[in-house]
Design an enzyme around this catalytic site. Structure first.
Site, PDB file in Angstrom:
ATOM      1  N   ASP A  72       0.810  -1.210   0.000  1.00  0.00           N
ATOM      2  CA  ASP A  72       0.000   0.000   0.000  1.00  0.00           C
ATOM      3  C   ASP A  72       0.848   1.267   0.000  1.00  0.00           C
ATOM      4  O   ASP A  72       2.082   1.209   0.156  1.00  0.00           O
ATOM      5  CB  ASP A  72      -0.943  -0.009   1.216  1.00  0.00           C
ATOM      6  CG  ASP A  72      -0.258  -0.505   2.489  1.00  0.00           C
ATOM      7  OD1 ASP A  72       0.983  -0.450   2.556  1.00  0.00           O
ATOM      8  OD2 ASP A  72      -0.951  -0.942   3.412  1.00  0.00           O
ATOM      9  N   ASP A 141      -7.083  -3.354  14.502  1.00  0.00           N
ATOM     10  CA  ASP A 141      -8.442  -3.824  14.201  1.00  0.00           C
ATOM     11  C   ASP A 141      -8.421  -4.999  13.226  1.00  0.00           C
ATOM     12  O   ASP A 141      -9.421  -5.334  12.599  1.00  0.00           O
ATOM     13  CB  ASP A 141      -9.290  -2.683  13.635  1.00  0.00           C
ATOM     14  CG  ASP A 141      -8.628  -2.015  12.434  1.00  0.00           C
ATOM     15  OD1 ASP A 141      -7.607  -2.544  11.936  1.00  0.00           O
ATOM     16  OD2 ASP A 141      -9.130  -0.970  11.979  1.00  0.00           O
ATOM     17  N   HIS A 143      -6.860  -5.283  10.397  1.00  0.00           N
ATOM     18  CA  HIS A 143      -6.816  -5.035   8.943  1.00  0.00           C
ATOM     19  C   HIS A 143      -5.496  -5.505   8.359  1.00  0.00           C
ATOM     20  O   HIS A 143      -4.466  -5.502   9.024  1.00  0.00           O
ATOM     21  CB  HIS A 143      -7.093  -3.563   8.610  1.00  0.00           C
ATOM     22  CG  HIS A 143      -6.001  -2.593   8.941  1.00  0.00           C
ATOM     23  ND1 HIS A 143      -6.144  -1.575   9.866  1.00  0.00           N
ATOM     24  CD2 HIS A 143      -4.749  -2.444   8.447  1.00  0.00           C
ATOM     25  CE1 HIS A 143      -5.039  -0.864   9.926  1.00  0.00           C
ATOM     26  NE2 HIS A 143      -4.164  -1.374   9.082  1.00  0.00           N
ATOM     27  N   GLU A 148      -9.501  -1.984   5.495  1.00  0.00           N
ATOM     28  CA  GLU A 148     -10.103  -1.617   6.762  1.00  0.00           C
ATOM     29  C   GLU A 148     -11.339  -2.464   7.070  1.00  0.00           C
ATOM     30  O   GLU A 148     -11.884  -3.119   6.160  1.00  0.00           O
ATOM     31  CB  GLU A 148     -10.499  -0.136   6.699  1.00  0.00           C
ATOM     32  CG  GLU A 148      -9.336   0.810   6.391  1.00  0.00           C
ATOM     33  CD  GLU A 148      -8.377   0.987   7.569  1.00  0.00           C
ATOM     34  OE1 GLU A 148      -8.177   0.033   8.342  1.00  0.00           O
ATOM     35  OE2 GLU A 148      -7.828   2.092   7.712  1.00  0.00           O
TER      36      GLU A 148
END
Ligand code: GLP
Length: 380
Positions: A72, A141, A143, A148
């Site tokens: 990314d 979380d 991801h 996400e």
């Protein structure tokens, strides 16, 4: 799923770095047969990169025939910004090893057409022969890359808006100033990661323990995108003890026992040889696929149609797609023995005294066949 638990971050990082080195060596990459490595940023892989650089400097490994694809990149900060993932990768890894700059691929968050950039990135991965090993970290979380919570598990490389949690977590790299943290990024999709032949995830620290628990002990859920790894044939998570804090004791014991039993029995847990050596030319007849005209690869049918979320059962799908639609396929009449005489039938012939129903019955097949089907004629 393999879960490798090590005492601390350093030991976990050492395991991953050594594993990658062994994988590349066994693969025996060459210019026409490069090892394709997917790479993450963040603090999680830092130890891995440091150890890989040490191993390179010690002459244990060469990256000459390694092609990389990063997961990314932020949108909207310059490529040479101290917190861009371009800067991160060159600073922590690429500048210290013998990788060819032309073999390095990182999404361009400043591309004039971001959508086209994403489409082209997927095409480049494909033309490189697909990713052999995707290394990843996770967010708190759960991801993976910048997928996400709520991301499609069938997603591919695309533009993604960052979750507030992620912006908050990454603000530590931007002077703790939320306003400086980019709110959007380009990221490979969950499906892009799942299509790698192998996925290795490094997780350390107590703050990742809930995510790890959700991803290992609970079901596949788009709110914890790492959990999609449960659908991958060769996933491996390497973590430190702190990251296991939320796991059940029996889960931790079981995964530790797998390693212990293997060691006691004297066998290694290894990948199928086709995965270890990459898509080489198999002895048996195989279909030849010309990938973007660049690389002539021989791939057997099983590999070329490996399961994905969108096509989880390629064999079934393949059978269904070649099967003649039921409406066009008189299967029963074909299977009937030619010796059996087919006799026209109609309900009327089964009624003892059909005269009572005259006028209300459908004409018999013999009548229809002779073109005499006039209901009125049969009736009153
Ligand atoms: N896009 C990156 C992820 O690839 C990374 O896994 C995550 C965790 O970062 P860290 O390892 O610093 O906790 O941060 C970002 O969101």
């Amino acid at each position: 799923m393999r879960l490798i638990i090590r005492d601390d971050t350093e030991a976990a990082s050492f395991y991953v770095a050594s594993y990658i080195v062994e994988r590349i060596k066994h693969f025996d990459p060459a210019p026409a047969h490069p090892f394709v490595l997917g790479l993450p940023t963040g603090s999680s892989p830092l130890g891995v990169y440091r150890i890989l650089v040490e191993k390179y400097k010690a002459g244990e490994i060469s990256f000459e025939n390694v092609v990389t694809f990063n997961m990314d990149e932020y949108i909207g900060i310059p490529r040479d910004h101290p917190q861009s993932y371009h800067t991160f990768m060159w600073q922590h890894f690429f500048s210290h090893v013998n990788i060819h700059p032309r073999n390095v691929h990182i999404l361009d968050g400043n591309a004039p057409n971001l959508e086209a950039e994403c489409v082209e990135y997927e095409a480049k991965i494909k033309s490189s022969g697909g990713i052999d090993l995707f290394l990843a970290g996770i967010g708190e979380d759960g991801h993976i890359a910048f997928n996400e919570p709520g991301s499609s598990l069938a997603s591919r490389t695309r533009v993604k808006t960052l979750a507030y949690d992620t912006v908050l977590a990454n603000s530590r790299f931007f002077n703790d100033d939320l306003d400086q943290v980019p709110k959007m990024a380009l990221t490979v999709g969950v499906q892009t990661v799942l299509e790698a032949r192998e996925v290795v995830v490094i997780v350390h620290g107590a703050r990742k323990s809930l995510a790890l628990q959700r991803c290992i002990e609970q079901g596949v859920n788009h709110m914890w995108t790492l959990s999609s790894l449960q659908l991958h044939p060769h996933p491996m998570i390497v973590c430190d003890e702190d990251a296991t804090l939320e796991l059940q004791v029996k889960t931790v014991k079981y995964f530790k026992s797998i390693e212990q039993v293997a060691r006691a029995q004297g066998f290694e847990q290894i990948l199928p040889s086709k995965i270890r050596t990459g898509p080489s030319k198999p002895a048996l007849p195989a279909q030849t696929i010309l990938v973007n005209g660049e690389r002539d690869r021989h791939v057997d049918a099983a590999e070329s149609e490996s399961p994905t979320i969108l096509a989880p059962q390629p064999t079934t799908s393949r059978l269904l797609s070649v099967a003649t639609p039921a409406s066009e396929c008189p299967i029963r009449s074909r299977s009937v023995s030619p010796d059996i005489e087919l006799v026209p039938d109609r309900m009327a012939s089964r009624i003892a005294d059909s005269s009572v129903f005259r006028g209300r019955l459908t004409p018999g097949p013999e009548v229809q066949a002779n073109g005499l089907a006039r209901v009125n004629a049969v009736g009153a």
